[in-house]
Design a protein around this motif. Structure first.
Motif, PDB file in Angstrom:
ATOM      1  N   GLN A   1       0.824  -1.204   0.000  1.00  0.00           N
ATOM      2  CA  GLN A   1       0.000   0.000   0.000  1.00  0.00           C
ATOM      3  C   GLN A   1       0.863   1.261   0.000  1.00  0.00           C
ATOM      4  N   ASN A   2       1.898   1.275   0.849  1.00  0.00           N
ATOM      5  CA  ASN A   2       2.789   2.431   0.904  1.00  0.00           C
ATOM      6  C   ASN A   2       3.558   2.603  -0.407  1.00  0.00           C
ATOM      7  N   LEU A   3       3.957   1.482  -1.000  1.00  0.00           N
ATOM      8  CA  LEU A   3       4.702   1.536  -2.256  1.00  0.00           C
ATOM      9  C   LEU A   3       3.839   2.122  -3.371  1.00  0.00           C
ATOM     10  N   VAL A   4       2.561   1.748  -3.394  1.00  0.00           N
ATOM     11  CA  VAL A   4       1.644   2.286  -4.397  1.00  0.00           C
ATOM     12  C   VAL A   4       1.479   3.788  -4.220  1.00  0.00           C
ATOM     13  N   GLU A   5       1.295   4.237  -2.974  1.00  0.00           N
ATOM     14  CA  GLU A   5       1.104   5.663  -2.719  1.00  0.00           C
ATOM     15  C   GLU A   5       2.320   6.476  -3.156  1.00  0.00           C
ATOM     16  N   VAL A   6       3.523   5.905  -2.952  1.00  0.00           N
ATOM     17  CA  VAL A   6       4.747   6.629  -3.305  1.00  0.00           C
ATOM     18  C   VAL A   6       4.981   6.627  -4.812  1.00  0.00           C
ATOM     19  N   SER A   7       4.717   5.493  -5.465  1.00  0.00           N
ATOM     20  CA  SER A   7       5.113   5.329  -6.870  1.00  0.00           C
ATOM     21  C   SER A   7       4.103   5.882  -7.863  1.00  0.00           C
ATOM     22  N   MET A   8       2.809   5.832  -7.541  1.00  0.00           N
ATOM     23  CA  MET A   8       1.805   6.288  -8.495  1.00  0.00           C
ATOM     24  C   MET A   8       1.920   7.793  -8.708  1.00  0.00           C
ATOM     25  N   GLY A   9       1.867   8.194  -9.957  1.00  0.00           N
ATOM     26  CA  GLY A   9       2.002   9.600 -10.289  1.00  0.00           C
ATOM     27  C   GLY A   9       3.404   9.986 -10.688  1.00  0.00           C
ATOM     28  N   MET A  10       4.384   9.141 -10.368  1.00  0.00           N
ATOM     29  CA  MET A  10       5.757   9.430 -10.770  1.00  0.00           C
ATOM     30  C   MET A  10       5.935   9.072 -12.246  1.00  0.00           C
ATOM     31  N   CYS A  11       6.787   9.815 -12.918  1.00  0.00           N
ATOM     32  CA  CYS A  11       7.005   9.596 -14.349  1.00  0.00           C
ATOM     33  C   CYS A  11       8.467   9.243 -14.610  1.00  0.00           C
ATOM     34  N   CYS A  12       8.673   8.137 -15.292  1.00  0.00           N
ATOM     35  CA  CYS A  12      10.019   7.707 -15.664  1.00  0.00           C
ATOM     36  C   CYS A  12       9.901   6.806 -16.880  1.00  0.00           C
ATOM     37  N   ILE A  13      11.029   6.296 -17.345  1.00  0.00           N
ATOM     38  CA  ILE A  13      11.013   5.430 -18.528  1.00  0.00           C
ATOM     39  C   ILE A  13      10.174   4.184 -18.271  1.00  0.00           C
ATOM     40  N   ALA A  14      10.305   3.605 -17.056  1.00  0.00           N
ATOM     41  CA  ALA A  14       9.557   2.379 -16.740  1.00  0.00           C
ATOM     42  C   ALA A  14       8.052   2.620 -16.798  1.00  0.00           C
ATOM     43  N   THR A  15       7.579   3.739 -16.236  1.00  0.00           N
ATOM     44  CA  THR A  15       6.136   4.001 -16.244  1.00  0.00           C
ATOM     45  C   THR A  15       5.623   4.254 -17.660  1.00  0.00           C
ATOM     46  N   GLU A  16       6.442   4.874 -18.503  1.00  0.00           N
ATOM     47  CA  GLU A  16       6.034   5.080 -19.894  1.00  0.00           C
ATOM     48  C   GLU A  16       5.886   3.743 -20.615  1.00  0.00           C
ATOM     49  N   GLU A  17       6.825   2.820 -20.370  1.00  0.00           N
ATOM     50  CA  GLU A  17       6.734   1.499 -20.998  1.00  0.00           C
ATOM     51  C   GLU A  17       5.529   0.731 -20.464  1.00  0.00           C
ATOM     52  N   ILE A  18       5.257   0.876 -19.182  1.00  0.00           N
ATOM     53  CA  ILE A  18       4.091   0.208 -18.589  1.00  0.00           C
ATOM     54  C   ILE A  18       2.807   0.703 -19.237  1.00  0.00           C
TER      55      ILE A  18
END
Length: 658
Positions: free
Chosen positions: A530-547
């Motif tokens: 749950q904490n990992l989701v709150e921290v990571s969602m909304g961040m933009c990087c190469i991995a999130t673009e590929e996802i």
């Protein structure tokens, strides 16, 4: 190199040695078959061959210095050397430091004692070096190290790991000699009938390392490089030699491809400090973790022969106990008979029982599901129990929320701890905190598997499928009642047969959690996802673009991923994992894997299953280098040739496929 004084009979030794220098108390000799002219005559060649074939060169170098007692046929070897320069340095030291002092002694025995004492002091000083101290037999290793350095002239940083006496096959002719395994090279040296053979093979050039056979030997080690194959045989311990070669080749490959792996092996970060003992321990740890599917951080502590009471067979089953930082494991000696995995988080008590003739040295390990495991025939039982209790205390101290639950809160305790019991058609449901997340969290987690909400359309023969699923569920429930329902169940050959028949859909997610041991990670880290989701969602990087590009390519024909609910869950799991493990981040096919996991497991469970697959079960498959996939492709090619065209055409087939 100075030697521990050993008596030799000079009368018989003269046939093998030639005296070059002599003083009142010392003699410098050269081995026949060595030097400028020693190898040209038949006697010299014969002695050179004997040195190799009869392994006499293991202890005797080409040059030596003897301590002689006037009037006695008994002499003592006090130094040896691989070259004329080396032995002359020792001779000069004796002349400068000992010869002029020996005249003060009146008694010959006092002279011998004084010289031997001096030589032993020099050896003790040399033996204090780290290279020799790390080995089981420092004196022999020191001798081999000197020969290795003189024969191959490597830099000082080239660390010798170990050495073996063996044969290297040159065509159909075996050449007896010495195999030296260093951190970067495999080297072989032979001196046979006056001919010297030196081989140097860098580990980075090794393309294939295997145990095979030829027309002369049934068990050989074959090393394949781009240009040649080399066969080695007649080892005293071929299993150990092959194991060390595998480790050295693997360490070299991983250092070249992915330096991050050495963060998990601190002892291997500095190549100059690696020893044979380190490599053997690493191999044993890797086997243990792979066999029981455990995290890389687990360190093996004890391996003990014992017997475990198995209720389903009503007898004690012989096997081995493996203990690590957080687990107690058992594997039967008979393959597939019985394996047990006990996380220390599950353990309630570890107790010693009364020692009897029927139950020698027994201990009882009780777990939270009110099950007890009885081990007997344990050597050094007191030390084992003491160590296990200490680790149990450490595990509970690091996970207080999971291990301090009371009986008055039985239901909550049952859902939090790893006592994941399977009901008739599913599992005992864990308490949901969906309402709390709805009020306080930005991202709601799926508390059910997607397949329970979305059903695949066009299911022909539904009645037949349902009846088949019911049969599978019945078989699994019968198995649970006999072998256990938790992560600590008895795992036998029947498990493999049931899995081969197909796991029923209603049990897939929970059985995946148990068999991968992701359930332990899930309950050891409450709130982590749950904490990992709150921290990571909304961040933009190469991995999130590929996802984002791959979200709608993930099982697009399934209704669950035609809906925003399934897409959002997939996005959260993949983004959270990319944030957890930036070294991997995201790579193709992780979306397909995660989609299948979400169909049969809750969202948080799917995340920990993804962790288990990517980091434990298939650690080299999901990364940017895809080493595992490349290795699997080559293996598939080799097996295809082996079974389709036959063993005789295997090599030609592989060559044509490259």
């Amino acid at each position: 190199m100075w030697l521990k004084p050993e008596e030799v009979l000079l009368k018989n030794a003269l046939k093998l040695w030639v005296t070059q220098k002599s003083s009142g108390y010392f003699v410098l000799q050269r081995r026949r078959g060595h030097g400028d002219s020693g190898g040209r005559c038949f006697t010299g060649r014969l002695v050179g061959a004997l040195d190799t074939v009869l392994d006499s060169n293991a202890r005797v170098a080409p040059f030596r210095i003897l301590l002689q007692v006037p009037g006695s046929p008994i002499h003592s070897a006090i130094a040896c050397g691989a070259t004329d320069e080396e032995i002359n340095q020792h001779w000069e030291w004796l002349e400068q430091n000992l010869l002029h002092t020996l005249s003060v002694f009146d008694n010959k025995d006092d002279i011998v004692s004084f010289v031997k004492g001096k030589i032993k002091a020099l050896i003790a000083e040399e033996t204090s070096s780290k290279l020799a101290e790390q080995e089981e037999n420092p004196e022999k290793f020191r001798e081999a190290l000197v020969k290795f350095e003189n024969r191959f002239n490597f830099p000082e940083a080239e660390k010798l790991i170990t050495y073996y006496s063996c044969c290297c096959w040159k065509g159909r002719v075996p050449r007896q000699g010495w195999l030296y395994l260093s951190i970067n090279h495999l080297c072989f040296y032979s001196f046979f009938l006056g001919k010297e053979l030196k081989l140097i093979i860098p580990w980075v050039d090794v393309q294939k390392l295997e145990r095979t056979s030829n027309i002369f030997m049934t068990d050989i080690i074959r090393i394949t490089t781009q240009s040649k194959e080399r066969d080695f045989s007649m080892f005293l311990n071929i299993d150990e030699a092959f194991r060390i070669m595998e480790q050295l080749a693997d360490v070299t490959l991983r250092r070249l491809l992915d330096n991050e792996i050495f963060e998990l092996d601190p002892g291997l970060q500095d190549p100059t400090q690696i020893t044979k003992r380190d490599l053997e321990a690493r191999a044993q740890n890797e086997y243990f973790r792979a066999f029981f599917r455990l995290p890389k951080k687990e360190r093996l502590h004890e391996v003990l022969d014992c017997s475990l009471w198995t209720p389903f067979s009503r007898c004690h089953t012989a096997g081995r106990m493996f203990t690590s930082d957080s687990y107690v494991c058992f594997a039967s000696k008979e393959d597939g008979c019985c394996n047990v995995l006990i996380p220390l988080l599950e353990v309630v008590t570890i107790e010693k029982m009364e020692d009897t003739s029927l139950l020698p040295n027994p201990i009882i390990i009780s777990i939270k599901s009110k099950t007890a495991f009885q081990f007997i025939e344990l050597k050094d039982r007191d030390t084992l129990v003491e160590n296990l209790l200490l680790r149990l205390k450490q595990v509970k101290a690091s996970n207080p929320a999971l291990c301090n639950s009371k009986n008055k809160d039985t239901q909550n305790s049952h859902s939090r701890c790893a006592d994941y019991q399977l009901g008739r058609l599913g599992v005992v449901p864990s308490q949901s905190n969906g309402d709390e997340n709805d009020k306080n969290g930005r991202h709601l987690m799926n508390t059910e598997a997607l397949s329970s909400t979305f059903h695949h359309s066009g299911m022909d023969g539904l009645d037949f499928r349902m009846s088949r699923e019911q049969v599978k569920e019945s078989l699994w429930n019968d198995h649970f009642s006999e072998y256990g329902r938790t992560v600590c169940m008895f795992r036998t050959e029947k498990i493999r047969k049931l899995v081969a028949m197909g796991i029923p859909e209603s049990l897939r997610g929970k059985l995946w959690l148990l068999f991968s041991d992701a359930i332990t990670d899930l309950h050891s880290n409450p709130g982590y996802y749950q904490n990992l989701v709150e921290v990571s969602m909304g961040m933009c990087c190469i991995a999130t673009e590929e996802i984002e590009r791959d979200l709608h390519r993930s099982l697009p024909e399934h209704p669950a991923f035609q809906d925003e609910m399934g897409i959002a869950a997939l996005r959260r799991v993949l983004t959270a994992y990319a944030h957890r493990n930036p070294k991997i981040g995201y790579c193709q096919s992780m979306n397909i894997l995660t989609s299948v996991l979400l169909l049969y497991a809750k969202e948080e469970e799917a995340f920990w299953l993804l962790v288990a697959v990517c980091e434990r079960m298939l650690p080299d498959y999901f990364n940017h280098r895809v080493i595992g996939e490349s290795t699997l492709s080559l293996l598939l090619q080799s097996l295809s040739c082996l079974f389709i065209l036959g063993t005789s055409d295997n090599r030609n087939c592989i060559s044509s496929l490259k």
